[in-house]
Design an enzyme around this catalytic site. Structure first.
Site, PDB file in Angstrom:
ATOM      1  N   LYS A   1       0.858  -1.193   0.000  1.00  0.00           N
ATOM      2  CA  LYS A   1       0.000   0.000   0.000  1.00  0.00           C
ATOM      3  C   LYS A   1       0.894   1.244   0.000  1.00  0.00           C
ATOM      4  O   LYS A   1       1.041   1.936   1.007  1.00  0.00           O
ATOM      5  CB  LYS A   1      -0.932  -0.020   1.214  1.00  0.00           C
ATOM      6  CG  LYS A   1      -1.909  -1.187   1.183  1.00  0.00           C
ATOM      7  CD  LYS A   1      -2.748  -1.251   2.450  1.00  0.00           C
ATOM      8  CE  LYS A   1      -3.690  -2.442   2.417  1.00  0.00           C
ATOM      9  NZ  LYS A   1      -4.484  -2.577   3.669  1.00  0.00           N
TER      10      LYS A   1
ATOM     11  N   GLU B   1      -3.440 -16.119   3.116  1.00  0.00           N
ATOM     12  CA  GLU B   1      -4.198 -15.344   4.104  1.00  0.00           C
ATOM     13  C   GLU B   1      -5.368 -16.185   4.595  1.00  0.00           C
ATOM     14  O   GLU B   1      -6.098 -16.778   3.804  1.00  0.00           O
ATOM     15  CB  GLU B   1      -4.716 -14.058   3.467  1.00  0.00           C
ATOM     16  CG  GLU B   1      -5.605 -13.231   4.393  1.00  0.00           C
ATOM     17  CD  GLU B   1      -6.183 -12.016   3.695  1.00  0.00           C
ATOM     18  OE1 GLU B   1      -7.372 -11.712   3.925  1.00  0.00           O
ATOM     19  OE2 GLU B   1      -5.450 -11.359   2.912  1.00  0.00           O
TER      20      GLU B   1
END
Length: 291
Positions: A146, A208
């Site tokens: 990010k 994840e």
């Protein structure tokens, strides 16, 4: 909270070939079509000046090579002397670097130099704030993807300057099976089987998971790391116990300096934090003229 400097040998500088295009692009954006018309009108061409970069607040420095290059590209006659290295902690009023030479060039390059320096020092400072509260825990702070488009290498460098580590630099670094991959594959097990059939033997695989049931599936298939997303501390501790050291454990999900020690107490290996690069405030640094 005390922000401590990173030992110099641990922080390798970014190569000039990597940073120069970014600094050139920023200077060209600022110079526009006619250059610095204000400075050209106000400041005599032969005027020399001595200035210093001064910290306005406490923090950790990062981005000095970019600041120096901004001045150098505008006027090679400008001398730039670094007094505090990237990775070092500074306090309000402390000198970071001394700059001397043609006044026009110093004023023209000032904003570009400070934009890089303040932004990257802000990231380093934010990272150091989390690193500081995790002393005594094994967990390492890492960043994410990010980042500001085009500035990823710089921002990840700033995280290192603050004492943190880096997660993937891009999509080709390693496999990270996210929740949407799992949804589109029809489950953790099927996503992992597809990955294992497609990638080379040197590629690391992380998946994840949101639940302990998903984690059990991942461990049954075999992975290098598991991303434990948005789990509460009690569930995290159970997840770490379930993994039992067979894979790296990474916690993520809106982690702050206040919650990081609680997360770390679960025994996770890594704590990934997106806001270090996408939302860290700048470190206020100014350019002061000296008599």
């Amino acid at each position: 909270m005390t922000l401590e400097p990173t030992p110099a040998p641990a922080l390798a500088p970014l190569a000039r070939i990597l940073i120069e295009p970014l600094v050139r692009a920023a200077l060209l954006e600022d110079l526009g079509r006619a250059g610095d018309i204000t400075t050209a009108a106000v400041v005599p061409a032969d005027l020399e000046a001595r200035t210093a970069l001064i910290a306005r607040q406490a923090g950790v420095v990062a981005g000095l090579d970019l600041a120096r290059l901004a001045f150098e590209l505008i006027d090679p006659r400008i001398a730039f002397r670094i007094e505090r290295q990237d990775g070092e902690a500074v306090g309000p009023g402390e000198r970071i670097a001394a700059i001397a030479g043609p006044a026009r060039g110093i004023l023209t390059a000032e904003r570009t130099a400070l934009n890089f320096l303040c932004h990257l020092s802000g990231i380093a400072t934010a990272t150091a704030s989390v690193v500081a509260v995790l002393r005594g825990h094994k967990a390492q702070v890492v960043c994410t993807r990010k980042t500001t488009p085009g500035l990823r290498a710089l921002e990840k460098y700033a995280v290192r300057a603050g004492g943190g580590g880096n997660h993937r630099f891009g999509l080709d670094d390693a496999v990270l099976i996210k929740d949407n991959h799992v949804a589109m594959a029809g489950g953790v097990r099927e996503a992992l089987r597809r990955v294992c059939a497609a990638v080379g033997h040197l590629v690391k695989i992380e998946v994840e998971v949101d639940t302990l049931a998903q984690l059990a599936e991942a461990m049954a298939e075999g992975v290098d790391a598991v991303l434990l997303d948005n789990m509460d501390p009690a569930t995290l501790a159970k997840a770490v116990a379930l993994v039992g050291g067979r894979a790296l454990t990474e916690a993520s999900g809106r982690i702050t300096p206040e919650t990081a020690p609680i997360i770390a107490a679960s025994g996770v290996d890594l704590i990934s934090i997106g806001w270090l690069t996408h939302s860290a405030p700048i470190l206020d640094i100014g350019l002061d003229f000296e008599p």
